[in-house]
Motif scaffolding. Structure first.
Motif, PDB file in Angstrom:
ATOM      1  N   VAL A   1      22.555 -91.328 -40.964  1.00 54.38           N
ATOM      2  CA  VAL A   1      23.029 -92.609 -40.426  1.00 54.38           C
ATOM      3  C   VAL A   1      22.003 -93.562 -40.697  1.00 54.38           C
ATOM      4  O   VAL A   1      20.783 -93.619 -40.173  1.00 54.38           O
ATOM      5  N   ASP A   2      22.582 -94.606 -41.271  1.00 52.09           N
ATOM      6  CA  ASP A   2      21.543 -95.733 -41.548  1.00 52.09           C
ATOM      7  C   ASP A   2      22.630 -96.826 -42.102  1.00 52.09           C
ATOM      8  O   ASP A   2      23.497 -96.779 -42.782  1.00 52.09           O
ATOM      9  N   ASP A   3      22.006 -98.073 -41.550  1.00 46.60           N
ATOM     10  CA  ASP A   3      22.969 -99.192 -41.843  1.00 46.60           C
ATOM     11  C   ASP A   3      22.803 -99.832 -43.110  1.00 46.60           C
ATOM     12  O   ASP A   3      23.689-100.672 -43.648  1.00 46.60           O
ATOM     13  N   ASP A   4      21.722 -99.326 -43.767  1.00 41.29           N
ATOM     14  CA  ASP A   4      21.364 -99.924 -45.149  1.00 41.29           C
ATOM     15  C   ASP A   4      22.056 -98.875 -46.018  1.00 41.29           C
ATOM     16  O   ASP A   4      21.534 -97.754 -46.291  1.00 41.29           O
ATOM     17  N   PHE A   5      23.270 -99.306 -46.992  1.00 44.79           N
ATOM     18  CA  PHE A   5      23.894 -98.294 -47.711  1.00 44.79           C
ATOM     19  C   PHE A   5      22.975 -97.589 -48.903  1.00 44.79           C
ATOM     20  O   PHE A   5      23.201 -96.426 -49.161  1.00 44.79           O
TER      21      PHE A   5
END
Length: 227
Positions: A7-11
């Motif tokens: 889970v991470d907002d930065d692809f």
């Protein structure tokens, strides 16, 4: 195989962390989420064994996601390792109270995540073995709760206390930071040796890594001692 949700907002960061997981024997990535809501849905749908959870997400923050997971009986037993740039004590405390197994501060090398994954794999194996028994003795419990990754004061194999103090002294004397090449020049070590000690300090939180951008090529890792 131990199934992992990243889970991470930065692809791009999510892609890098997914690659780290896939490089580790016994682990596989079953999904990637880029928001808190997507993470909660993915845990419900995919039932991962472990979630690598960022704090800074575009909707719910990671602590809120962790609390939601713990509040729902169907996801309450999902294990979580927090992976984030958040350094404030309140966030760290909230993650610990929420039941996170560990807390890794970005950026970190593959070895730091690998150590945590291997630690989790070891715990997973011990608990599975205990579940086949009628009960656990104190020795069994100590094996689970005492099985921690090496402490910051313990040097990895191949590193010496004397050289570690030399590298630490160099960092303290250069508050503007040192690259591995610069540290090698100051300490008269080889660059690979200097980099191993610098990465050790970065992994255990004694040093901070910042990226220094030049005119061309890849950014250089610069190490700063944490006073």
């Amino acid at each position: 195989m131990i199934r992992v949700l990243v889970v991470d907002d930065d692809f791009m960061v999510a892609k890098v962390h997914s690659g780290y997981v896939e490089r580790t024997p016994g682990f596989t990535v079953v999904g990637v989420a880029h928001s808190g809501a997507d993470a909660l849905r993915a845990v419900t749908d995919l039932r991962p064994d472990l979630v690598l959870l960022d704090i800074y997400l575009p909707d719910l923050d990671g602590i809120a996601v962790l609390r939601e997971l713990r509040a729902d009986p169907s996801t309450a037993d999902t294990d979580v390792v927090v992976i984030t740039a958040a350094r404030d004590v309140e966030t760290i405390r909230s993650a610990m109270r929420g039941g996170a197994l560990h807390y890794l501060i970005k950026p970190f090398p593959y070895s730091a995540l690998r150590d945590q994954l291997e630690h989790f794999g070891s715990l997973h194996e011990k608990l599975n073995r205990l579940s086949a028994q009628t009960g656990a003795g104190q020795q069994d419990v100590d094996a689970v709760f005492g099985a921690r990754p090496r402490s910051a004061s313990t040097l990895p194999k191949g590193l010496t206390e004397q050289t570690a103090k030399l590298v630490q002294k160099a960092l303290r004397e250069h508050p503007a930071g040192l690259s591995a090449t610069e540290c090698a020049q100051v300490t008269e070590l080889s660059r690979p040796s200097a980099r191993r000690y610098l990465e050790h300090f970065a992994t255990n939180g004694q040093a901070e890594v910042r990226l220094r951008y030049g005119g061309t090529g890849r950014p250089e890792r610069q190490y700063h001692w944490r006073s």
